[in-house]
Design a protein around this motif. Structure first.
Motif, PDB file in Angstrom:
ATOM      1  N   THR A  30       0.818  -1.208   0.000  1.00 48.65           N
ATOM      2  CA  THR A  30       0.000   0.000   0.000  1.00 48.65           C
ATOM      3  C   THR A  30       0.855   1.262   0.000  1.00 48.65           C
ATOM      4  OG1 THR A  30      -0.220  -0.206   2.420  1.00 48.65           O
ATOM      5  CG2 THR A  30      -2.018  -1.063   1.062  1.00 48.65           C
ATOM      6  N   ARG A  31       2.123   1.145   0.320  1.00 50.56           N
ATOM      7  CA  ARG A  31       3.018   2.293   0.126  1.00 50.56           C
ATOM      8  C   ARG A  31       3.324   2.507  -1.349  1.00 50.56           C
ATOM      9  NH1 ARG A  31       7.427   3.868   4.650  1.00 50.56           N
ATOM     10  NH2 ARG A  31       5.987   3.999   6.408  1.00 50.56           N
ATOM     11  N   GLN A  32       3.252   1.448  -2.117  1.00 48.94           N
ATOM     12  CA  GLN A  32       3.438   1.578  -3.562  1.00 48.94           C
ATOM     13  C   GLN A  32       2.159   2.059  -4.239  1.00 48.94           C
ATOM     14  OE1 GLN A  32       6.398   1.121  -5.231  1.00 48.94           O
ATOM     15  NE2 GLN A  32       7.238   0.950  -3.165  1.00 48.94           N
ATOM     16  N   ASN A  33       1.030   1.539  -3.787  1.00 47.53           N
ATOM     17  CA  ASN A  33      -0.269   1.912  -4.352  1.00 47.53           C
ATOM     18  C   ASN A  33      -1.289   1.906  -3.218  1.00 47.53           C
ATOM     19  OD1 ASN A  33      -2.700   2.233  -5.642  1.00 47.53           O
ATOM     20  ND2 ASN A  33      -2.542   0.397  -6.907  1.00 47.53           N
ATOM     21  N   PRO A  34      -1.629   3.075  -2.672  1.00 46.46           N
ATOM     22  CA  PRO A  34      -2.497   3.111  -1.495  1.00 46.46           C
ATOM     23  C   PRO A  34      -3.923   2.636  -1.745  1.00 46.46           C
ATOM     24  CG  PRO A  34      -2.181   5.326  -2.359  1.00 46.46           C
ATOM     25  CD  PRO A  34      -1.250   4.428  -3.119  1.00 46.46           C
ATOM     26  N   ARG A  35      -4.311   2.512  -3.007  1.00 44.56           N
ATOM     27  CA  ARG A  35      -5.663   2.051  -3.340  1.00 44.56           C
ATOM     28  C   ARG A  35      -5.648   0.641  -3.941  1.00 44.56           C
ATOM     29  NH1 ARG A  35      -9.667   5.614  -3.102  1.00 44.56           N
ATOM     30  NH2 ARG A  35     -10.852   4.603  -4.774  1.00 44.56           N
ATOM     31  N   MET A  36      -4.572  -0.085  -3.714  1.00 45.32           N
ATOM     32  CA  MET A  36      -4.492  -1.454  -4.208  1.00 45.32           C
ATOM     33  C   MET A  36      -5.611  -2.295  -3.603  1.00 45.32           C
ATOM     34  SD  MET A  36      -1.267  -4.140  -4.037  1.00 45.32           S
ATOM     35  CE  MET A  36      -0.218  -3.042  -4.979  1.00 45.32           C
ATOM     36  N   TYR A 171      -6.651  16.907   0.902  1.00 46.89           N
ATOM     37  CA  TYR A 171      -7.255  16.861   2.230  1.00 46.89           C
ATOM     38  C   TYR A 171      -8.455  15.916   2.273  1.00 46.89           C
ATOM     39  CZ  TYR A 171      -4.252  20.681   3.730  1.00 46.89           C
ATOM     40  OH  TYR A 171      -3.153  21.443   4.054  1.00 46.89           O
ATOM     41  N   CYS A 172      -9.183  15.812   1.175  1.00 46.01           N
ATOM     42  CA  CYS A 172     -10.328  14.920   1.133  1.00 46.01           C
ATOM     43  C   CYS A 172      -9.898  13.450   1.118  1.00 46.01           C
ATOM     44  CB  CYS A 172     -11.183  15.223  -0.097  1.00 46.01           C
ATOM     45  SG  CYS A 172     -12.655  14.198  -0.257  1.00 46.01           S
ATOM     46  N   MET A 173      -8.790  13.172   0.404  1.00 49.56           N
ATOM     47  CA  MET A 173      -8.364  11.780   0.227  1.00 49.56           C
ATOM     48  C   MET A 173      -7.043  11.495   0.922  1.00 49.56           C
ATOM     49  SD  MET A 173      -9.670  10.725  -3.540  1.00 49.56           S
ATOM     50  CE  MET A 173      -9.617   9.019  -3.008  1.00 49.56           C
ATOM     51  N   LYS A 174      -6.803  12.176   2.036  1.00 51.41           N
ATOM     52  CA  LYS A 174      -5.581  11.953   2.814  1.00 51.41           C
ATOM     53  C   LYS A 174      -5.498  10.503   3.293  1.00 51.41           C
ATOM     54  CE  LYS A 174      -2.923  14.190   6.477  1.00 51.41           C
ATOM     55  NZ  LYS A 174      -1.951  14.903   5.657  1.00 51.41           N
ATOM     56  N   TYR A 175      -6.679   9.924   3.554  1.00 56.05           N
ATOM     57  CA  TYR A 175      -6.775   8.494   3.882  1.00 56.05           C
ATOM     58  C   TYR A 175      -7.414   7.808   2.667  1.00 56.05           C
ATOM     59  CZ  TYR A 175      -5.887  10.164   8.596  1.00 56.05           C
ATOM     60  OH  TYR A 175      -5.329  10.775   9.702  1.00 56.05           O
ATOM     61  N   LEU A 179     -12.415   6.463   1.117  1.00 48.86           N
ATOM     62  CA  LEU A 179     -13.439   6.974   0.205  1.00 48.86           C
ATOM     63  C   LEU A 179     -13.212   6.437  -1.205  1.00 48.86           C
ATOM     64  CD1 LEU A 179     -13.575  10.795   1.112  1.00 48.86           C
ATOM     65  CD2 LEU A 179     -15.244   9.057   1.759  1.00 48.86           C
ATOM     66  N   THR A 180     -14.307   6.189  -1.906  1.00 45.90           N
ATOM     67  CA  THR A 180     -14.200   5.923  -3.337  1.00 45.90           C
ATOM     68  C   THR A 180     -14.064   7.262  -4.056  1.00 45.90           C
ATOM     69  OG1 THR A 180     -16.577   6.069  -3.705  1.00 45.90           O
ATOM     70  CG2 THR A 180     -15.695   3.904  -3.074  1.00 45.90           C
ATOM     71  N   GLU A 187     -18.362  14.804  -2.142  1.00 46.91           N
ATOM     72  CA  GLU A 187     -17.950  15.702  -1.062  1.00 46.91           C
ATOM     73  C   GLU A 187     -17.329  16.981  -1.597  1.00 46.91           C
ATOM     74  OE1 GLU A 187     -14.740  15.435   2.594  1.00 46.91           O
ATOM     75  OE2 GLU A 187     -16.047  13.692   2.234  1.00 46.91           O
ATOM     76  N   LEU A 188     -16.588  16.873  -2.699  1.00 48.49           N
ATOM     77  CA  LEU A 188     -15.892  18.027  -3.266  1.00 48.49           C
ATOM     78  C   LEU A 188     -16.745  18.803  -4.273  1.00 48.49           C
ATOM     79  CD1 LEU A 188     -12.380  16.384  -3.835  1.00 48.49           C
ATOM     80  CD2 LEU A 188     -12.958  18.099  -2.114  1.00 48.49           C
ATOM     81  N   GLY A 189     -17.852  18.195  -4.706  1.00 44.18           N
ATOM     82  CA  GLY A 189     -18.714  18.860  -5.675  1.00 44.18           C
ATOM     83  C   GLY A 189     -18.192  18.799  -7.100  1.00 44.18           C
ATOM     84  N   ILE A 190     -17.426  17.747  -7.415  1.00 42.31           N
ATOM     85  CA  ILE A 190     -16.914  17.557  -8.771  1.00 42.31           C
ATOM     86  C   ILE A 190     -17.147  16.104  -9.173  1.00 42.31           C
ATOM     87  CG2 ILE A 190     -15.175  19.396  -8.647  1.00 42.31           C
ATOM     88  CD1 ILE A 190     -13.081  17.321  -7.977  1.00 42.31           C
ATOM     89  N   ASN A 191     -16.962  15.787 -10.459  1.00 44.97           N
ATOM     90  CA  ASN A 191     -17.210  14.414 -10.884  1.00 44.97           C
ATOM     91  C   ASN A 191     -16.035  13.508 -10.508  1.00 44.97           C
ATOM     92  OD1 ASN A 191     -15.282  14.098 -13.270  1.00 44.97           O
ATOM     93  ND2 ASN A 191     -16.443  15.911 -13.915  1.00 44.97           N
ATOM     94  N   TRP A 192     -16.316  12.193 -10.432  1.00 41.95           N
ATOM     95  CA  TRP A 192     -15.322  11.251  -9.939  1.00 41.95           C
ATOM     96  C   TRP A 192     -14.109  11.141 -10.869  1.00 41.95           C
ATOM     97  CZ3 TRP A 192     -13.533   6.898 -12.396  1.00 41.95           C
ATOM     98  CH2 TRP A 192     -14.263   6.424 -13.499  1.00 41.95           C
ATOM     99  N   VAL A 193     -14.304  11.386 -12.157  1.00 39.38           N
ATOM    100  CA  VAL A 193     -13.184  11.328 -13.108  1.00 39.38           C
ATOM    101  C   VAL A 193     -12.161  12.423 -12.775  1.00 39.38           C
ATOM    102  CG1 VAL A 193     -12.505  11.508 -15.523  1.00 39.38           C
ATOM    103  CG2 VAL A 193     -14.634  10.334 -14.907  1.00 39.38           C
ATOM    104  N   SER A 194     -12.645  13.618 -12.424  1.00 40.50           N
ATOM    105  CA  SER A 194     -11.748  14.720 -12.042  1.00 40.50           C
ATOM    106  C   SER A 194     -11.028  14.385 -10.739  1.00 40.50           C
ATOM    107  CB  SER A 194     -12.538  16.021 -11.891  1.00 40.50           C
ATOM    108  OG  SER A 194     -13.103  16.411 -13.125  1.00 40.50           O
ATOM    109  N   VAL A 195     -11.745  13.779  -9.791  1.00 44.04           N
ATOM    110  CA  VAL A 195     -11.120  13.388  -8.517  1.00 44.04           C
ATOM    111  C   VAL A 195      -9.967  12.429  -8.780  1.00 44.04           C
ATOM    112  CG1 VAL A 195     -11.452  12.174  -6.333  1.00 44.04           C
ATOM    113  CG2 VAL A 195     -13.216  13.721  -7.156  1.00 44.04           C
TER     114      VAL A 195
END
Length: 299
Positions: A30-36, A171-175, A179-180, A187-195
């Protein structure tokens, strides 16, 4: 009569050596890829046949505080303060907890009653948490650790070309496992592709911190040490031979690290003696110790 296999020996936190190796592998992965995904971790790093076994061990480790993270870290302008001239350390510490600029604070007995990190003047030069060497499960004696390599730790620079969108995503995805992309976008008011685009962009300048404590964090006692040395990179390599995470900071050319002392009898005495002998050998200088008795972390 069938002969049963002897049950695998578990440590006080309830984990076998095989399970601890999986968890340390998880920290490195998870240090290589935190969303593995767990599926990928099971396929590439687990020796268990069933994915559920891998999942259950990881979930149990989080519950027992054997692992924590991954967390994204970037030097966002952190002022580091070591104070030994505070009249009332406990009162000062309580005020630090109320200050929204505070990111980390310790109140201690010893040379430094206060260790404080807060948003402000950027005096933090380096920060990381040191994972054990991959496969280092045994509890190596502190007196056998040496710092043989000279070298200076790299500077953690302020993020380059981050705008409001990147900071908000950070700050939103610090962990990042909490979150997906879709949830973060809502939460940020933008589409998931931009996130996802912003996340992958900021990840290039972030450190990914995942920590490992085979007995669980509550089993260890914190010890704060400060020193100066020409063997900064050697310190990192030396502390990798411990079987648990050590937190390391550098500010004003002073190395600050939080050692997690195991519950073995006299372990802290051995540790302090080891560093004092290194000072006598001339490998380190300006050595000071403090024993934290309360702390506060806020992100």
């Amino acid at each position: 009569m069938a002969i049963r296999d002897k049950p695998k020996k578990k440590n006080p936190a309830g984990f076998t050596e095989r399970q601890l190796r999986l968890l340390l592998n998880y920290c490195y992965a998870t240090r290589q890829n935190p969303r593995m995904t767990i599926s990928k971790i099971h396929k590439d790093y687990s020796s268990y046949l069933r994915r559920k076994s891998t999942t259950d061990i990881i979930n149990k480790a989080y519950a027992k505080k054997v692992i924590n993270g991954p967390i994204l870290f970037v030097n966002s302008g952190i002022e580091v303060c070591l104070m030994n001239d505070v009249d009332n350390p406990r009162e000062f510490f309580e005020n630090c907890k109320k200050d929204e600029k505070t990111t980390l604070a310790f109140v201690s007995h010893g040379y430094w009653p206060i260790f404080l990190c807060k948003r402000g003047a950027n005096t933090l030069q380096y920060h990381d948490s040191i994972l054990p060497n991959n496969g280092c499960i045994s509890d190596k004696k502190i007196e056998n650790i040496f710092f043989e390599e000279k070298g200076t730790l790299p500077i953690d620079l302020y993020p380059h070309k981050w705008f409001e969108e990147q900071w908000n995503t950070y700050y939103c995805m610090k962990y990042p496992r909490n979150l997906t992309y879709k949830e973060a976008g809502k939460e940020l008011g933008i589409n998931w592709v931009s996130v996802r685009e912003y996340f992958l962009e900021i990840l290039k300048q972030c450190k990914i911190v995942t920590n490992f404590f085979p007995l669980g964090t509550e089993a260890y006692s914190p010890l704060l040490a400060t020193l100066k040395t020409d063997y900064e990179t050697g310190i990192v390599k030396g502390l990798k031979t411990l079987n648990r995470t050590t937190y390391l900071y550098k500010a004003d050319n002073t190395i600050i690290f939080l050692l997690c002392v195991s519950p073995k009898p006299r372990e802290q005495n051995y540790l302090i003696d080891k560093f004092q002998r290194l000072e006598e050998m001339g490998l380190i200088r300006d050595l000071h110790f403090s024993t934290p008795y309360d702390w506060h972390r806020a992100f």
